[in-house]
Design a protein around this motif. Structure first.
Motif, PDB file in Angstrom:
ATOM      1  N   PHE A 144       0.833  -1.200   0.000  1.00 29.64           N
ATOM      2  CA  PHE A 144       0.000   0.000   0.000  1.00 29.64           C
ATOM      3  C   PHE A 144       0.868   1.250   0.000  1.00 29.64           C
ATOM      4  O   PHE A 144       0.644   2.185  -0.773  1.00 29.64           O
ATOM      5  CB  PHE A 144      -0.931   0.000   1.219  1.00 29.64           C
ATOM      6  N   TYR A 145       1.883   1.265   0.842  1.00 30.58           N
ATOM      7  CA  TYR A 145       2.752   2.445   0.940  1.00 30.58           C
ATOM      8  C   TYR A 145       3.644   2.581  -0.283  1.00 30.58           C
ATOM      9  O   TYR A 145       3.966   3.700  -0.686  1.00 30.58           O
ATOM     10  CB  TYR A 145       3.555   2.407   2.244  1.00 30.58           C
ATOM     11  N   ARG A 146       4.002   1.465  -0.898  1.00 23.33           N
ATOM     12  CA  ARG A 146       4.775   1.527  -2.146  1.00 23.33           C
ATOM     13  C   ARG A 146       3.973   2.305  -3.192  1.00 23.33           C
ATOM     14  O   ARG A 146       4.496   3.214  -3.847  1.00 23.33           O
ATOM     15  CB  ARG A 146       5.091   0.105  -2.605  1.00 23.33           C
ATOM     16  N   GLY A 147       2.705   1.972  -3.343  1.00 23.93           N
ATOM     17  CA  GLY A 147       1.857   2.693  -4.297  1.00 23.93           C
ATOM     18  C   GLY A 147       1.605   4.127  -3.895  1.00 23.93           C
ATOM     19  O   GLY A 147       1.630   5.039  -4.726  1.00 23.93           O
ATOM     20  N   LEU A 148       1.382   4.346  -2.601  1.00 26.17           N
ATOM     21  CA  LEU A 148       1.126   5.685  -2.087  1.00 26.17           C
ATOM     22  C   LEU A 148       2.326   6.601  -2.310  1.00 26.17           C
ATOM     23  O   LEU A 148       2.184   7.735  -2.785  1.00 26.17           O
ATOM     24  CB  LEU A 148       0.788   5.603  -0.597  1.00 26.17           C
ATOM     25  N   PHE A 149       3.537   6.111  -1.991  1.00 23.21           N
ATOM     26  CA  PHE A 149       4.734   6.933  -2.152  1.00 23.21           C
ATOM     27  C   PHE A 149       5.023   7.214  -3.627  1.00 23.21           C
ATOM     28  O   PHE A 149       5.419   8.324  -3.984  1.00 23.21           O
ATOM     29  CB  PHE A 149       5.952   6.269  -1.500  1.00 23.21           C
ATOM     30  N   ALA A 150       4.827   6.215  -4.488  1.00 19.72           N
ATOM     31  CA  ALA A 150       5.063   6.429  -5.923  1.00 19.72           C
ATOM     32  C   ALA A 150       4.106   7.491  -6.464  1.00 19.72           C
ATOM     33  O   ALA A 150       4.516   8.407  -7.187  1.00 19.72           O
ATOM     34  CB  ALA A 150       4.910   5.113  -6.686  1.00 19.72           C
ATOM     35  N   ALA A 151       2.832   7.393  -6.097  1.00 19.13           N
ATOM     36  CA  ALA A 151       1.855   8.389  -6.552  1.00 19.13           C
ATOM     37  C   ALA A 151       2.176   9.762  -5.975  1.00 19.13           C
ATOM     38  O   ALA A 151       2.041  10.781  -6.663  1.00 19.13           O
ATOM     39  CB  ALA A 151       0.447   7.949  -6.154  1.00 19.13           C
ATOM     40  N   GLY A 152       2.618   9.803  -4.710  1.00 21.95           N
ATOM     41  CA  GLY A 152       2.988  11.081  -4.094  1.00 21.95           C
ATOM     42  C   GLY A 152       4.161  11.734  -4.795  1.00 21.95           C
ATOM     43  O   GLY A 152       4.159  12.950  -5.032  1.00 21.95           O
ATOM     44  N   LEU A 153       5.163  10.929  -5.152  1.00 17.68           N
ATOM     45  CA  LEU A 153       6.306  11.480  -5.884  1.00 17.68           C
ATOM     46  C   LEU A 153       5.863  12.023  -7.241  1.00 17.68           C
ATOM     47  O   LEU A 153       6.295  13.096  -7.663  1.00 17.68           O
ATOM     48  CB  LEU A 153       7.395  10.419  -6.055  1.00 17.68           C
TER      49      LEU A 153
END
Length: 193
Positions: A144-153
């Protein structure tokens, strides 16, 4: 003294519900109710972590039914940011992310993550001009955080962002976050001799 109950706040569930989008049909809504949240009713201010985890697992199975939990959760993380951006707090947060750029966005990661829970902690270490190591704890579903951080970047303007889970041990997850620098992104190819 007992530690406080780990809680996930209302806006995180709003983002999750929005991430489900058209996939939130009545059978899905019933499964969420069975997990402890009524997506069609008024949301509580906060829910126990266990309700979040069950809701996240359900969302992953709905949005990416043929994927593993971690890969499905990455899809949820990406779509969550879009959904969260539709909430009052999320729209303000994402407006700031676009203005801050990737470096400042990551530097504020601990505070940003704390807007959704009362327990999540993050430690950030810069290891290169456009590379960081981010340690989060406690993390239950690292994808979940992998996707969240990628989208945030991506939202912060990072070019070709990469988020890799380096390791997951105990309740900690360690991510390598990087992107192409401005000079690298626009640099013409070297002439061949």
């Amino acid at each position: 003294m007992p530690s406080p109950e780990r809680l996930v706040f209302q806006q995180s569930f709003e983002g999750l519900i929005r991430a489900l989008g058209d996939q939130l049909d009545e059978p899905c809504a019933q499964q969420l109710r069975d997990a402890g949240i009524d997506p069609r009713g008024k949301l509580s201010v906060a829910y126990p972590l266990e309700v979040w985890v069950e809701s996240l697992k359900l969302a992953a199975s709905v949005l990416a039914p043929t994927s593993t939990l971690e890969d499905g959760a990455e899809v949820v993380g990406r779509r969550f940011l879009e959904g969260y951006g539709g909430t009052l707090m999320g729209s303000a947060l994402l407006a700031g992310v676009r203005l801050m750029g990737p470096h400042r966005m990551l530097e504020r990661m601990t505070r940003n993550l704390r807007t959704g829970t009362n327990y999540l902690e993050a430690r950030l270490e810069q290891t290169g001009p456009t590379r960081y190591v981010l340690t989060c704890r406690p993390v239950v579903v690292a994808g979940f955080y992998r996707g969240l951080f990628a989208a945030g970047l991506e939202k912060s303007g990072a070019k070709s962002p990469s988020v890799v889970l380096i390791r997951s041990a105990g309740d900690a997850a360690v991510y390598d976050l990087s992107w192409l620098g401005e000079k690298t992104a626009s640099k013409p190819p070297e002439p061949r001799s």
